[in-house]
Design a protein around this motif. Structure first.
Motif, PDB file in Angstrom:
ATOM      1  N   LYS A  59     -12.508   5.854   0.853  1.00  0.00           N
ATOM      2  CA  LYS A  59     -13.127   7.168   0.731  1.00  0.00           C
ATOM      3  C   LYS A  59     -12.061   8.209   0.390  1.00  0.00           C
ATOM      4  O   LYS A  59     -10.964   8.189   0.927  1.00  0.00           O
ATOM      5  CB  LYS A  59     -13.823   7.539   2.040  1.00  0.00           C
ATOM      6  CG  LYS A  59     -14.639   8.825   1.955  1.00  0.00           C
ATOM      7  CD  LYS A  59     -15.349   9.112   3.265  1.00  0.00           C
ATOM      8  CE  LYS A  59     -16.165  10.393   3.158  1.00  0.00           C
ATOM      9  NZ  LYS A  59     -16.856  10.730   4.433  1.00  0.00           N
ATOM     10  N   LYS A  60     -12.381   9.079  -0.538  1.00  0.00           N
ATOM     11  CA  LYS A  60     -11.529  10.164  -1.025  1.00  0.00           C
ATOM     12  C   LYS A  60     -10.408   9.689  -1.957  1.00  0.00           C
ATOM     13  O   LYS A  60      -9.726  10.509  -2.542  1.00  0.00           O
ATOM     14  CB  LYS A  60     -10.916  10.966   0.136  1.00  0.00           C
ATOM     15  CG  LYS A  60     -11.930  11.674   1.006  1.00  0.00           C
ATOM     16  CD  LYS A  60     -11.234  12.509   2.061  1.00  0.00           C
ATOM     17  CE  LYS A  60     -12.261  13.254   2.914  1.00  0.00           C
ATOM     18  NZ  LYS A  60     -11.604  14.113   3.931  1.00  0.00           N
ATOM     19  N   ALA A  61     -10.229   8.382  -2.095  1.00  0.00           N
ATOM     20  CA  ALA A  61      -9.143   7.885  -2.937  1.00  0.00           C
ATOM     21  C   ALA A  61      -9.653   7.329  -4.253  1.00  0.00           C
ATOM     22  O   ALA A  61      -9.037   7.512  -5.290  1.00  0.00           O
ATOM     23  CB  ALA A  61      -8.343   6.827  -2.189  1.00  0.00           C
ATOM     24  N   GLY A  62     -10.795   6.639  -4.203  1.00  0.00           N
ATOM     25  CA  GLY A  62     -11.304   6.035  -5.419  1.00  0.00           C
ATOM     26  C   GLY A  62     -10.551   4.767  -5.749  1.00  0.00           C
ATOM     27  O   GLY A  62      -9.828   4.220  -4.917  1.00  0.00           O
ATOM     28  N   PRO A  63     -10.733   4.250  -6.977  1.00  0.00           N
ATOM     29  CA  PRO A  63     -11.473   4.842  -8.099  1.00  0.00           C
ATOM     30  C   PRO A  63     -12.981   4.756  -7.915  1.00  0.00           C
ATOM     31  O   PRO A  63     -13.470   3.990  -7.094  1.00  0.00           O
ATOM     32  CB  PRO A  63     -11.008   4.000  -9.286  1.00  0.00           C
ATOM     33  CG  PRO A  63     -10.700   2.667  -8.679  1.00  0.00           C
ATOM     34  CD  PRO A  63     -10.117   2.959  -7.338  1.00  0.00           C
ATOM     35  N   TYR A  64     -13.689   5.573  -8.718  1.00  0.00           N
ATOM     36  CA  TYR A  64     -15.140   5.632  -8.669  1.00  0.00           C
ATOM     37  C   TYR A  64     -15.698   5.423 -10.074  1.00  0.00           C
ATOM     38  O   TYR A  64     -15.065   5.768 -11.075  1.00  0.00           O
ATOM     39  CB  TYR A  64     -15.622   6.981  -8.148  1.00  0.00           C
ATOM     40  CG  TYR A  64     -15.030   7.387  -6.814  1.00  0.00           C
ATOM     41  CD1 TYR A  64     -15.496   6.849  -5.624  1.00  0.00           C
ATOM     42  CD2 TYR A  64     -14.002   8.333  -6.756  1.00  0.00           C
ATOM     43  CE1 TYR A  64     -14.952   7.243  -4.402  1.00  0.00           C
ATOM     44  CE2 TYR A  64     -13.457   8.721  -5.539  1.00  0.00           C
ATOM     45  CZ  TYR A  64     -13.932   8.175  -4.366  1.00  0.00           C
ATOM     46  OH  TYR A  64     -13.398   8.550  -3.171  1.00  0.00           O
ATOM     47  N   ILE A  65     -16.928   4.908 -10.112  1.00  0.00           N
ATOM     48  CA  ILE A  65     -17.610   4.738 -11.390  1.00  0.00           C
ATOM     49  C   ILE A  65     -19.108   4.900 -11.168  1.00  0.00           C
ATOM     50  O   ILE A  65     -19.661   4.367 -10.207  1.00  0.00           O
ATOM     51  CB  ILE A  65     -17.284   3.370 -12.025  1.00  0.00           C
ATOM     52  CG1 ILE A  65     -17.956   3.240 -13.385  1.00  0.00           C
ATOM     53  CG2 ILE A  65     -17.675   2.224 -11.107  1.00  0.00           C
ATOM     54  CD1 ILE A  65     -17.476   2.022 -14.170  1.00  0.00           C
ATOM     55  N   SER A  66     -19.761   5.696 -12.025  1.00  0.00           N
ATOM     56  CA  SER A  66     -21.200   5.912 -11.941  1.00  0.00           C
ATOM     57  C   SER A  66     -21.815   5.717 -13.322  1.00  0.00           C
ATOM     58  O   SER A  66     -21.196   6.046 -14.340  1.00  0.00           O
ATOM     59  CB  SER A  66     -21.515   7.315 -11.421  1.00  0.00           C
ATOM     60  OG  SER A  66     -21.136   7.451 -10.069  1.00  0.00           O
ATOM     61  N   VAL A 117      -4.902   5.547   2.960  1.00  0.00           N
ATOM     62  CA  VAL A 117      -4.202   4.345   2.520  1.00  0.00           C
ATOM     63  C   VAL A 117      -4.783   3.847   1.197  1.00  0.00           C
ATOM     64  O   VAL A 117      -5.994   3.703   1.050  1.00  0.00           O
ATOM     65  CB  VAL A 117      -4.298   3.243   3.584  1.00  0.00           C
ATOM     66  CG1 VAL A 117      -3.512   2.010   3.134  1.00  0.00           C
ATOM     67  CG2 VAL A 117      -3.797   3.744   4.922  1.00  0.00           C
ATOM     68  N   VAL A 118      -3.898   3.597   0.239  1.00  0.00           N
ATOM     69  CA  VAL A 118      -4.307   3.119  -1.079  1.00  0.00           C
ATOM     70  C   VAL A 118      -3.514   1.864  -1.409  1.00  0.00           C
ATOM     71  O   VAL A 118      -2.296   1.810  -1.184  1.00  0.00           O
ATOM     72  CB  VAL A 118      -4.042   4.188  -2.164  1.00  0.00           C
ATOM     73  CG1 VAL A 118      -4.510   3.687  -3.526  1.00  0.00           C
ATOM     74  CG2 VAL A 118      -4.721   5.491  -1.808  1.00  0.00           C
ATOM     75  N   GLU A 168      -3.780   0.052  -7.076  1.00  0.00           N
ATOM     76  CA  GLU A 168      -4.604   1.165  -7.558  1.00  0.00           C
ATOM     77  C   GLU A 168      -3.783   2.413  -7.829  1.00  0.00           C
ATOM     78  O   GLU A 168      -4.344   3.472  -8.110  1.00  0.00           O
ATOM     79  CB  GLU A 168      -5.704   1.494  -6.533  1.00  0.00           C
ATOM     80  CG  GLU A 168      -6.739   0.401  -6.366  1.00  0.00           C
ATOM     81  CD  GLU A 168      -7.579   0.180  -7.602  1.00  0.00           C
ATOM     82  OE1 GLU A 168      -7.431   0.933  -8.590  1.00  0.00           O
ATOM     83  OE2 GLU A 168      -8.391  -0.764  -7.601  1.00  0.00           O
ATOM     84  N   LEU A 169      -2.466   2.327  -7.728  1.00  0.00           N
ATOM     85  CA  LEU A 169      -1.617   3.476  -8.028  1.00  0.00           C
ATOM     86  C   LEU A 169      -1.371   3.519  -9.539  1.00  0.00           C
ATOM     87  O   LEU A 169      -0.616   2.705 -10.079  1.00  0.00           O
ATOM     88  CB  LEU A 169      -0.294   3.375  -7.275  1.00  0.00           C
ATOM     89  CG  LEU A 169      -0.380   3.462  -5.749  1.00  0.00           C
ATOM     90  CD1 LEU A 169       1.003   3.261  -5.137  1.00  0.00           C
ATOM     91  CD2 LEU A 169      -0.958   4.796  -5.308  1.00  0.00           C
ATOM     92  N   ASN A 220       0.824  -1.217   0.000  1.00  0.00           N
ATOM     93  CA  ASN A 220       0.000   0.000   0.000  1.00  0.00           C
ATOM     94  C   ASN A 220       0.859   1.268   0.000  1.00  0.00           C
ATOM     95  O   ASN A 220       2.087   1.218   0.061  1.00  0.00           O
ATOM     96  CB  ASN A 220      -0.994   0.000   1.164  1.00  0.00           C
ATOM     97  CG  ASN A 220      -0.337   0.050   2.527  1.00  0.00           C
ATOM     98  OD1 ASN A 220       0.792   0.515   2.679  1.00  0.00           O
ATOM     99  ND2 ASN A 220      -1.037  -0.420   3.552  1.00  0.00           N
ATOM    100  N   HIS A 221       0.164   2.377  -0.057  1.00  0.00           N
ATOM    101  CA  HIS A 221       0.786   3.709  -0.057  1.00  0.00           C
ATOM    102  C   HIS A 221      -0.058   4.612   0.817  1.00  0.00           C
ATOM    103  O   HIS A 221      -1.291   4.548   0.804  1.00  0.00           O
ATOM    104  CB  HIS A 221       0.845   4.270  -1.482  1.00  0.00           C
ATOM    105  CG  HIS A 221       1.109   5.754  -1.541  1.00  0.00           C
ATOM    106  ND1 HIS A 221       2.376   6.284  -1.670  1.00  0.00           N
ATOM    107  CD2 HIS A 221       0.261   6.829  -1.465  1.00  0.00           C
ATOM    108  CE1 HIS A 221       2.297   7.603  -1.692  1.00  0.00           C
ATOM    109  NE2 HIS A 221       1.031   7.963  -1.569  1.00  0.00           N
ATOM    110  N   ALA A 222       0.591   5.499   1.568  1.00  0.00           N
ATOM    111  CA  ALA A 222      -0.150   6.445   2.401  1.00  0.00           C
ATOM    112  C   ALA A 222       0.716   7.663   2.689  1.00  0.00           C
ATOM    113  O   ALA A 222       1.939   7.643   2.528  1.00  0.00           O
ATOM    114  CB  ALA A 222      -0.589   5.801   3.714  1.00  0.00           C
TER     115      ALA A 222
END
Length: 587
Positions: free
Chosen positions: A405-412, A434-435, A439-440, A282-284
């Protein structure tokens, strides 16, 4: 012995001279390398509300943390930044870009620093210069304001380099426009405004940073690009280790090299003691090292010399009269470009040739986006656009990807109207929660996976997470993104690409040192130059925030975001539901 052999024999005296020369050379080389690698053993204090956040979910037995040794001594970033080689073309462009944004040279900081000798907004003033018709101004004219800077003793400054912003506004009319500030390098400045509406207009001039503060910001970005640090967890079975990561890491320990193979974007972590580099999960955000020299924090005082208004030596409000029939256009000789737009009746009216429409309801937005795929890439200021559309369109349903939350990714997706909207954060450096390393993603690589076409919209916004780094790192990132944009437009010319610039924000001390408006302005200037001439559109967030009466915020409030969305949707649909004509008195 032949003549040739004799020529090759050195006398004892000659040999001694050569030996002395080599000894001096080796000693000098060793001394230089020692200086480059010298580090202080005592770490600087680390302060961050997010420090340790990535470890809260870890319940591993044998968990260790490797902490970087960070020196506060001057150490140019070039000495511990390792990048892939640049092409000659990229290197030349970088040099030209750096020259184009070079800040005015100013006297070096005194030692010790004396606040009394720095620019004081309380002792500085601005004066409205007379109009061309003897104190009268008409719509279409340009207003010039002279700004005189003084120090805390009231003594006039003799050099330039202060960072000033200016706007002209009328809150009752919902009107506002940005002024173009010109540095005369002698302690005086001009602000030039285009007069675009009839009625009252008030001048506002603000000192964002004195030039001494900009010298500090320049030094920090050059010597301490790692003052915001990041961390990653490495895990294998029951064993986990946490080490620190960054674009540039000082060579105090072995490194894991995560430089992107396609773009060459650099990223490094200190190698775990027991685990391999492949075990990173992960990354943070890690924390922030606030390391200022003596008294330098006095240059960043809210209400004193950080984003403080400068008062007028006379009247600050004047009346703009209607444009006369035979009025000829007169432009100032000290500015080469005007504003990109202005507010009137709280609505943004572009001056760059864009016809702005209003999209005031879900039906209008849906009609504009029908059949479209909208991909958004960037930081949280681009995510605001995604969140706005999800709130404004009840039929646009977000699919739960279980993303942080706040990191995503998101899809609608709006299935009935065939609308797809996605949002993804740009690659490191990113100061978020934390991601997962999976996902980076770098924007350039993501763009290479976009098919594109007339029904595809790409929205980009990269700026807010680069405030602690030398500008070369931001330039490298934009060069990679631009290459990907060019490839996308070559294979799918009908693709619409819209880029959001950076904006002003609230500047308490920590923010001013890590994400200053000055650095954002420099990023904007680089971005506009790099994408000039390409078939892309800009949303000038800088001017849209500065010209508005609401307080500056990293994430602008809803009325400003609504205007940005109107500009975005206007680029998507040239047949918007309502075309905004300029007011008759401003034509």
């Amino acid at each position: 012995m032949t003549a040739i052999m004799k020529a090759r024999v050195c006398t004892r005296k000659e040999f001694s001279a050569i030996f002395v020369f080599l000894a001096v050379f080796v000693f000098t080389l060793l001394l230089r390398n020692t200086d480059n690698l010298k580090e202080k053993e005592s770490p600087r204090s680390r302060t961050s509300s997010e420090a340790g956040s990535s470890d809260k979910s870890q319940h591993k037995v044998n968990s260790t943390v490797i902490v970087p040794k960070v020196s506060s001594e001057p150490d140019m970033h070039h000495s511990f930044c390792t990048f892939q080689p640049r092409s000659p073309e990229d290197a030349l462009e970088e040099r030209l870009l750096l020259d184009s944004i070079a800040w005015p040279e100013t006297p070096p900081l005194s030692d010790p620093l004396s606040l009394d000798q720095t620019s004081d907004p309380a002792h500085s003033t601005f004066t409205i210069l007379p109009g061309r018709t003897g104190g009268q101004w008409h719509v279409g004219d340009q207003l010039e304001v002279m700004i005189k800077m003084s120090d805390f003793h009231g003594r006039p400054k003799k050099s330039g380099g202060d960072f000033l912003v200016a706007r002209l506004h009328n809150q009752k009319l919902g009107a506002g426009v940005v002024g173009q500030v010109v540095d005369h390098h002698n302690g005086s400045y001009s602000a030039v405004f285009s007069l675009l509406w009839e009625g009252d207009a008030q001048v506002e001039v603000m000192l964002v940073h004195p030039h001494e503060a900009i010298q500090v910001l320049n030094r920090l970005n050059s010597e301490q690009p790692d003052r915001i640090y990041f961390k990653s967890v490495f895990q294998s079975g029951s064993l986990s280790e946490t080490t620190f990561c960054n674009v540039c890491l000082r060579p105090t320990q072995p490194l894991c090299n995560y430089t992107d193979l396609r773009t060459g974007e650099p990223w490094f972590c200190y190698k775990p003691k027991k685990l391999s580099c492949d075990a990173r999960i992960n990354h943070a955000m890690g924390g922030f090292n606030q390391d200022l020299n003596a008294n330098e924090d006095k240059l960043f005082q809210s209400g004193v010399n950080l984003k403080v208004s400068i008062q007028s030596s006379g009247l600050a409000i004047f009346i703009v009269l209607p444009k006369t029939k035979d009025q000829s256009e007169v432009k100032s000789s000290i500015v080469t470009s005007g504003p990109s737009g202005y507010y009137y009746q709280s609505v943004w009216r572009a001056l760059d040739g864009t016809t702005v429409h209003q999209f005031n309801n879900a039906s209008a937005i849906t009609q504009c986006l029908k059949g479209k795929v909208v991909h958004m890439y960037g930081d949280s200021t681009v995510r605001q656009f995604y969140e706005y559309l999800n709130t404004a369109l009840p039929d646009l349903k977000e699919f739960d990807l279980h993303s942080p939350k706040k990191a995503g990714p998101y899809i609608s997706l709006d299935y009935a109207n065939n609308i797809l909207v996605t949002s993804r954060f740009h690659g490191p450096p990113i100061r978020i929660v934390v991601v997962s390393t999976s996902e980076l993603r770098y924007i350039a690589n993501e763009l290479d996976g976009v098919i594109g076409g007339t029904n595809t919209v790409v929205v980009l916004g990269v700026w807010a997470h680069f405030g602690t780094f030398p500008m070369e790192i931001y330039i490298r990132r934009l060069q990679n993104i631009r290459r990907a944009v060019v490839r996308l437009l070559n294979r799918s010319p009908g693709t619409l690409v819209v880029i959001r610039t950076g904006n002003l924000k609230a500047l308490p001390l920590p923010v001013s040192l890590t994400n200053s408006d000055w650095h954002s302005l420099q990023c904007n200037n680089v971005l506009k130059t790099m994408f000039k001439g390409l078939n892309v559109h800009l949303i000038d967030a800088w001017e849209m925030v500065l010209a508005h009466h609401l307080p500056h915020d990293l994430h602008p409030p809803p009325p400003i975001i609504k205007n940005m969305i109107d500009v975005l949707l206007s680029h998507i649909s040239s047949d918007g539901p309502l075309t905004l004509e300029a007011p008759t008195h401003a034509r």
